[in-house]
Design an enzyme around this catalytic site. Structure first.
Site, PDB file in Angstrom:
ATOM      1  N   ARG A 103       0.836  -1.195   0.000  1.00 42.74           N
ATOM      2  CA  ARG A 103       0.000   0.000   0.000  1.00 42.74           C
ATOM      3  C   ARG A 103       0.869   1.244   0.000  1.00 42.74           C
ATOM      4  O   ARG A 103       1.772   1.372   0.816  1.00 42.74           O
ATOM      5  CB  ARG A 103      -0.883   0.034   1.254  1.00 42.74           C
ATOM      6  CG  ARG A 103      -2.031  -0.888   1.215  1.00 42.74           C
ATOM      7  CD  ARG A 103      -3.092  -0.508   2.212  1.00 42.74           C
ATOM      8  NE  ARG A 103      -2.623  -0.210   3.559  1.00 42.74           N
ATOM      9  CZ  ARG A 103      -3.432   0.073   4.561  1.00 42.74           C
ATOM     10  NH1 ARG A 103      -4.735   0.110   4.368  1.00 42.74           N
ATOM     11  NH2 ARG A 103      -2.962   0.327   5.758  1.00 42.74           N
ATOM     12  N   THR A 107      -1.498   7.454  -0.291  1.00 41.17           N
ATOM     13  CA  THR A 107      -2.826   7.310  -0.918  1.00 41.17           C
ATOM     14  C   THR A 107      -3.592   6.093  -0.411  1.00 41.17           C
ATOM     15  O   THR A 107      -4.799   5.996  -0.627  1.00 41.17           O
ATOM     16  CB  THR A 107      -2.675   7.149  -2.438  1.00 41.17           C
ATOM     17  OG1 THR A 107      -2.008   5.893  -2.694  1.00 41.17           O
ATOM     18  CG2 THR A 107      -1.864   8.283  -3.031  1.00 41.17           C
ATOM     19  N   ASP A 199       0.142  -4.932  12.117  1.00 38.04           N
ATOM     20  CA  ASP A 199       0.462  -5.254  10.721  1.00 38.04           C
ATOM     21  C   ASP A 199       0.744  -6.757  10.623  1.00 38.04           C
ATOM     22  O   ASP A 199       1.720  -7.251  11.182  1.00 38.04           O
ATOM     23  CB  ASP A 199       1.678  -4.435  10.282  1.00 38.04           C
ATOM     24  CG  ASP A 199       2.028  -4.672   8.818  1.00 38.04           C
ATOM     25  OD1 ASP A 199       2.117  -5.850   8.406  1.00 38.04           O
ATOM     26  OD2 ASP A 199       2.220  -3.685   8.088  1.00 38.04           O
ATOM     27  N   ASP A 202       4.275  -7.714   9.187  1.00 37.53           N
ATOM     28  CA  ASP A 202       5.362  -7.488  10.147  1.00 37.53           C
ATOM     29  C   ASP A 202       5.311  -8.498  11.291  1.00 37.53           C
ATOM     30  O   ASP A 202       6.353  -8.996  11.741  1.00 37.53           O
ATOM     31  CB  ASP A 202       5.269  -6.069  10.719  1.00 37.53           C
ATOM     32  CG  ASP A 202       5.720  -5.011   9.722  1.00 37.53           C
ATOM     33  OD1 ASP A 202       6.487  -5.356   8.803  1.00 37.53           O
ATOM     34  OD2 ASP A 202       5.293  -3.854   9.857  1.00 37.53           O
TER      35      ASP A 202
HETATM   36  C1  PRP Z   1      -1.383  -4.973   4.222  1.00 39.95           C
HETATM   37  C2  PRP Z   1      -2.262  -6.205   4.268  1.00 39.95           C
HETATM   38  C3  PRP Z   1      -3.020  -6.126   2.976  1.00 39.95           C
HETATM   39  C4  PRP Z   1      -3.211  -4.659   2.815  1.00 39.95           C
HETATM   40  C5  PRP Z   1      -4.597  -4.328   3.301  1.00 39.95           C
HETATM   41  O1  PRP Z   1      -0.283  -5.232   3.446  1.00 39.95           O
HETATM   42  O2  PRP Z   1      -1.573  -7.401   4.408  1.00 39.95           O
HETATM   43  O3  PRP Z   1      -2.306  -6.655   1.869  1.00 39.95           O
HETATM   44  O4  PRP Z   1      -2.229  -4.000   3.631  1.00 39.95           O
HETATM   45  O5  PRP Z   1      -4.889  -3.021   3.056  1.00 39.95           O
HETATM   46  P1  PRP Z   1      -5.977  -2.536   2.029  1.00 39.95           P
HETATM   47  O6  PRP Z   1      -7.207  -3.400   2.221  1.00 39.95           O
HETATM   48  O7  PRP Z   1      -6.213  -1.113   2.463  1.00 39.95           O
HETATM   49  O8  PRP Z   1      -5.430  -2.622   0.642  1.00 39.95           O
HETATM   50  P2  PRP Z   1       0.952  -4.210   3.292  1.00 39.95           P
HETATM   51  O9  PRP Z   1       0.695  -3.245   2.180  1.00 39.95           O
HETATM   52  O10 PRP Z   1       1.251  -3.609   4.630  1.00 39.95           O
HETATM   53  O11 PRP Z   1       2.123  -5.131   2.800  1.00 39.95           O
HETATM   54  P3  PRP Z   1       2.848  -6.362   3.536  1.00 39.95           P
HETATM   55  O12 PRP Z   1       1.881  -7.525   3.503  1.00 39.95           O
HETATM   56  O13 PRP Z   1       4.032  -6.600   2.688  1.00 39.95           O
HETATM   57  O14 PRP Z   1       3.193  -5.950   4.944  1.00 39.95           O
END
Ligand code: PRP
Length: 212
Positions: A103, A107, A199, A202
């Site tokens: 993400r 944004t 998270d 993480d």
């Molecule tokens: C987190 C989570 C989802 C996303 C959810 O991933 O695991 O993929 O955010 O958010 P959304 O519904 O608003 O799109 P992140 O982008 O933190 O990446 P990661 O899994 O690599 O930590």
């Protein structure tokens, strides 16, 4: 909302307590992610088509059934990886198609950095997995990729979901069936699910300190 299933399984509820607890360390966190995923998968796949099969026993032959659909698991990197492991424990013959998204912090929209859909797709149903359905942007983007590839049926399984994410996925990809362990209260200003669990990427991979 039709097509949205929130688990009522007591074991799922109990596992959520461990996942939410900040004291739960990555090895236990990963184990519980796999365990919850197996339980959610058994609910999500309760109506998967089957066909009859002969089942030899030491005393004769029984009538059995086997899964008739070819299944692809689509983990959204990174956090979906642990759920893919859980699903492979119950559907070991499934293919795994990795999609990498993160993400954009400003944004909150997903940015694609990896796509390992095979050139020749051979699946009747794709099960997209990500522990967190927050704004829904990552889930929508992934389901759109899978849909554009021509997969006839898509199931999305998350562990925690915000109402905003459920609504967005349900309206932008209405044919997707959604299974979640719990619907939380909402999102904070950073787009994190609250009360949530932090998270999930993480916490699985021990990188919380770097990203806090
Ligand atoms: C987190 C989570 C989802 C996303 C959810 O991933 O695991 O993929 O955010 O958010 P959304 O519904 O608003 O799109 P992140 O982008 O933190 O990446 P990661 O899994 O690599 O930590």
């Amino acid at each position: 909302m039709p097509g949205v299933h929130v688990s009522t399984h007591p074991l799922v509820a109990e596992h959520l307590v461990a996942l939410r607890n900040p004291a739960t360390r990555p090895p236990e966190f990963r184990r519980v992610i796999r365990e919850v995923t197996r339980l959610l998968a058994s609910e999500a796949l309760a109506d998967i088509p089957t066909r009859p099969v002969r089942a030899p026993t030491p005393l004769g032959t029984a009538q059995g059934r086997e899964i008739a659909e070819r299944v692809a698991i689509v983990p959204i990197l990174r956090a979906g990886l642990g759920m893919a492991d859980g699903l492979l424990e119950v559907i070991p013959d499934a293919q795994v198609w990795h999609i990498g998204l993160f993400r954009d912090e400003a944004t909150l929209e997903p940015r694609e950095y990896y796509n390992k859909l095979p050139r020749r797709l051979a699946a009747d149903v794709a099960i997209v997995v990500d522990p967190m359905l927050a704004t829904g942007g990552s889930a929508v983007r992934t389901c759109e990729i899978v849909r554009a590839a021509g997969i006839p049926r898509i199931v999305f399984i998350a562990i925690l979901a915000a109402p905003e994410g459920i609504a967005r996925l349900g309206s932008e990809v209405p044919e997707v069936t959604i299974h979640v362990a719990v619907r939380d209260d909402g999102l904070d200003a950073r787009g994190f699910i609250v009360p949530g669990l932090g998270d999930a990427g993480d916490r699985q991979f021990g990188t919380t300190a770097q990203h806090a």
